[in-house]
Design a protein around this motif. Structure first.
Motif, PDB file in Angstrom:
ATOM      1  N   ALA A  12      25.074  16.100 -33.585  1.00 39.55           N
ATOM      2  CA  ALA A  12      24.840  14.708 -33.168  1.00 39.55           C
ATOM      3  C   ALA A  12      25.740  14.332 -31.992  1.00 39.55           C
ATOM      4  O   ALA A  12      25.315  13.620 -31.080  1.00 39.55           O
ATOM      5  CB  ALA A  12      25.081  13.769 -34.340  1.00 39.55           C
ATOM      6  N   ALA A  13      26.982  14.809 -32.003  1.00 41.58           N
ATOM      7  CA  ALA A  13      27.915  14.471 -30.931  1.00 41.58           C
ATOM      8  C   ALA A  13      27.508  15.098 -29.599  1.00 41.58           C
ATOM      9  O   ALA A  13      27.812  14.551 -28.537  1.00 41.58           O
ATOM     10  CB  ALA A  13      29.323  14.922 -31.304  1.00 41.58           C
ATOM     11  N   LEU A  14      26.817  16.233 -29.658  1.00 37.18           N
ATOM     12  CA  LEU A  14      26.402  16.909 -28.426  1.00 37.18           C
ATOM     13  C   LEU A  14      24.962  16.576 -28.033  1.00 37.18           C
ATOM     14  O   LEU A  14      24.324  17.326 -27.298  1.00 37.18           O
ATOM     15  CB  LEU A  14      26.574  18.425 -28.584  1.00 37.18           C
ATOM     16  N   TRP A  15      24.464  15.458 -28.495  1.00 42.29           N
ATOM     17  CA  TRP A  15      23.089  15.070 -28.201  1.00 42.29           C
ATOM     18  C   TRP A  15      22.819  14.984 -26.708  1.00 42.29           C
ATOM     19  O   TRP A  15      21.707  15.239 -26.257  1.00 42.29           O
ATOM     20  CB  TRP A  15      22.770  13.725 -28.852  1.00 42.29           C
ATOM     21  N   TRP A  16      23.816  14.655 -25.934  1.00 45.27           N
ATOM     22  CA  TRP A  16      23.641  14.430 -24.500  1.00 45.27           C
ATOM     23  C   TRP A  16      23.300  15.700 -23.728  1.00 45.27           C
ATOM     24  O   TRP A  16      22.851  15.620 -22.587  1.00 45.27           O
ATOM     25  CB  TRP A  16      24.886  13.762 -23.915  1.00 45.27           C
ATOM     26  N   VAL A  17      23.499  16.887 -24.318  1.00 45.25           N
ATOM     27  CA  VAL A  17      23.133  18.140 -23.642  1.00 45.25           C
ATOM     28  C   VAL A  17      21.776  18.651 -24.123  1.00 45.25           C
ATOM     29  O   VAL A  17      21.383  19.765 -23.784  1.00 45.25           O
ATOM     30  CB  VAL A  17      24.213  19.240 -23.807  1.00 45.25           C
ATOM     31  N   THR A  18      21.082  17.838 -24.913  1.00 47.88           N
ATOM     32  CA  THR A  18      19.768  18.206 -25.434  1.00 47.88           C
ATOM     33  C   THR A  18      18.754  17.156 -25.003  1.00 47.88           C
ATOM     34  O   THR A  18      19.125  16.078 -24.537  1.00 47.88           O
ATOM     35  CB  THR A  18      19.795  18.276 -26.979  1.00 47.88           C
ATOM     36  N   PRO A  19      17.484  17.448 -25.209  1.00 50.88           N
ATOM     37  CA  PRO A  19      16.480  16.421 -24.920  1.00 50.88           C
ATOM     38  C   PRO A  19      16.271  15.448 -26.087  1.00 50.88           C
ATOM     39  O   PRO A  19      15.335  14.662 -26.077  1.00 50.88           O
ATOM     40  CB  PRO A  19      15.210  17.236 -24.659  1.00 50.88           C
ATOM     41  N   PHE A  20      17.152  15.497 -27.097  1.00 56.49           N
ATOM     42  CA  PHE A  20      16.992  14.701 -28.305  1.00 56.49           C
ATOM     43  C   PHE A  20      17.900  13.480 -28.296  1.00 56.49           C
ATOM     44  O   PHE A  20      18.933  13.463 -27.633  1.00 56.49           O
ATOM     45  CB  PHE A  20      17.315  15.535 -29.556  1.00 56.49           C
ATOM     46  N   SER A  21      17.537  12.485 -29.095  1.00 51.43           N
ATOM     47  CA  SER A  21      18.419  11.345 -29.336  1.00 51.43           C
ATOM     48  C   SER A  21      19.521  11.809 -30.300  1.00 51.43           C
ATOM     49  O   SER A  21      19.403  12.885 -30.889  1.00 51.43           O
ATOM     50  CB  SER A  21      17.629  10.194 -29.960  1.00 51.43           C
ATOM     51  N   PRO A  22      20.577  11.024 -30.491  1.00 55.83           N
ATOM     52  CA  PRO A  22      21.624  11.445 -31.426  1.00 55.83           C
ATOM     53  C   PRO A  22      21.097  11.703 -32.845  1.00 55.83           C
ATOM     54  O   PRO A  22      21.485  12.685 -33.488  1.00 55.83           O
ATOM     55  CB  PRO A  22      22.615  10.280 -31.411  1.00 55.83           C
ATOM     56  N   LEU A  23      20.195  10.862 -33.330  1.00 54.12           N
ATOM     57  CA  LEU A  23      19.637  11.055 -34.673  1.00 54.12           C
ATOM     58  C   LEU A  23      18.758  12.307 -34.727  1.00 54.12           C
ATOM     59  O   LEU A  23      18.821  13.074 -35.692  1.00 54.12           O
ATOM     60  CB  LEU A  23      18.843   9.819 -35.093  1.00 54.12           C
ATOM     61  N   GLN A  24      17.966  12.527 -33.707  1.00 50.72           N
ATOM     62  CA  GLN A  24      17.136  13.728 -33.659  1.00 50.72           C
ATOM     63  C   GLN A  24      17.991  14.989 -33.565  1.00 50.72           C
ATOM     64  O   GLN A  24      17.696  15.994 -34.210  1.00 50.72           O
ATOM     65  CB  GLN A  24      16.174  13.667 -32.467  1.00 50.72           C
ATOM     66  N   ALA A  25      19.060  14.931 -32.778  1.00 50.50           N
ATOM     67  CA  ALA A  25      19.963  16.081 -32.655  1.00 50.50           C
ATOM     68  C   ALA A  25      20.627  16.386 -33.989  1.00 50.50           C
ATOM     69  O   ALA A  25      20.773  17.559 -34.367  1.00 50.50           O
ATOM     70  CB  ALA A  25      21.014  15.819 -31.581  1.00 50.50           C
ATOM     71  N   ALA A  26      21.016  15.360 -34.729  1.00 54.22           N
ATOM     72  CA  ALA A  26      21.591  15.573 -36.061  1.00 54.22           C
ATOM     73  C   ALA A  26      20.563  16.195 -36.996  1.00 54.22           C
ATOM     74  O   ALA A  26      20.889  17.092 -37.787  1.00 54.22           O
ATOM     75  CB  ALA A  26      22.100  14.253 -36.632  1.00 54.22           C
ATOM     76  N   GLY A  27      19.331  15.745 -36.920  1.00 59.44           N
ATOM     77  CA  GLY A  27      18.263  16.313 -37.744  1.00 59.44           C
ATOM     78  C   GLY A  27      17.996  17.771 -37.421  1.00 59.44           C
ATOM     79  O   GLY A  27      17.798  18.590 -38.331  1.00 59.44           O
ATOM     80  N   MET A  28      17.991  18.099 -36.136  1.00 59.18           N
ATOM     81  CA  MET A  28      17.776  19.494 -35.747  1.00 59.18           C
ATOM     82  C   MET A  28      18.951  20.366 -36.178  1.00 59.18           C
ATOM     83  O   MET A  28      18.761  21.506 -36.615  1.00 59.18           O
ATOM     84  CB  MET A  28      17.551  19.595 -34.239  1.00 59.18           C
ATOM     85  N   ALA A  29      20.168  19.844 -36.104  1.00 59.01           N
ATOM     86  CA  ALA A  29      21.336  20.583 -36.570  1.00 59.01           C
ATOM     87  C   ALA A  29      21.244  20.811 -38.079  1.00 59.01           C
ATOM     88  O   ALA A  29      21.561  21.899 -38.577  1.00 59.01           O
ATOM     89  CB  ALA A  29      22.618  19.844 -36.215  1.00 59.01           C
ATOM     90  N   ALA A  30      20.802  19.797 -38.812  1.00 58.28           N
ATOM     91  CA  ALA A  30      20.625  19.951 -40.259  1.00 58.28           C
ATOM     92  C   ALA A  30      19.564  21.003 -40.572  1.00 58.28           C
ATOM     93  O   ALA A  30      19.711  21.785 -41.525  1.00 58.28           O
ATOM     94  CB  ALA A  30      20.260  18.608 -40.884  1.00 58.28           C
TER      95      ALA A  30
END
Length: 89
Positions: A12-30
Motif C-alpha cells: 500500500a505504501a508503494l502504490w505510487w510506483v504502480t498503476p493502482f490506488s493505495p487500496l488496490q495496491a494493498a489488495g494486490m499485495a494481499a
C-alpha cells in the motif's frame, strides 16, 4: 501474521510506483501473500505424497531452487491475470 501485515502495508505504501490506488495496491499485495502461502501448502503436499524431504540440494539448508522460487511461480501468473482482468484496457 506480522509478515502478512508488513507485506500488505509495504504494498500500500508503494502504490505510487504502480498503476493502482493505495487500496488496490494493498489488495494486490494481499493476493500475492495468499498465493505464496498456497504454494507452500501445495508443494508440501506433493513432496509428502512422493516421500521427498527437500526439493533440491543446490542451496544447502534451503530446500533447493524451488524452495526459493516456488512462491513466485504461483503468485506471478495470478498477479498478471488479475491485474489484466481488473485493470487492463
Amino acid at each position: 501474521m506480522g509478515g502478512v501485515a508488513a507485506t500488505v502495508g509495504l504494498g500500500a505504501a508503494l502504490w505510487w510506483v504502480t498503476p493502482f490506488s493505495p487500496l488496490q495496491a494493498a489488495g494486490m499485495a494481499a493476493l500475492v501473500v495468499l498465493m505464496g502461502f498456497t504454494e507452500i501448502l501445495v508443494i508440501s503436499a506433493i513432496k509428502r505424497d512422493c516421500g521427498v524431504k527437500d526439493s533440491g540440494t543446490a542451496i544447502g539448508g534451503h530446500g533447493g531452487f524451488m524452495g526459493r522460487m516456488g512462491s513466485l511461480s504461483f503468485a506471478a501468473p495470478v498477479f498478471f491475470h488479475v491485474s489484466g482482468f481488473c485493470f487492463g484496457h
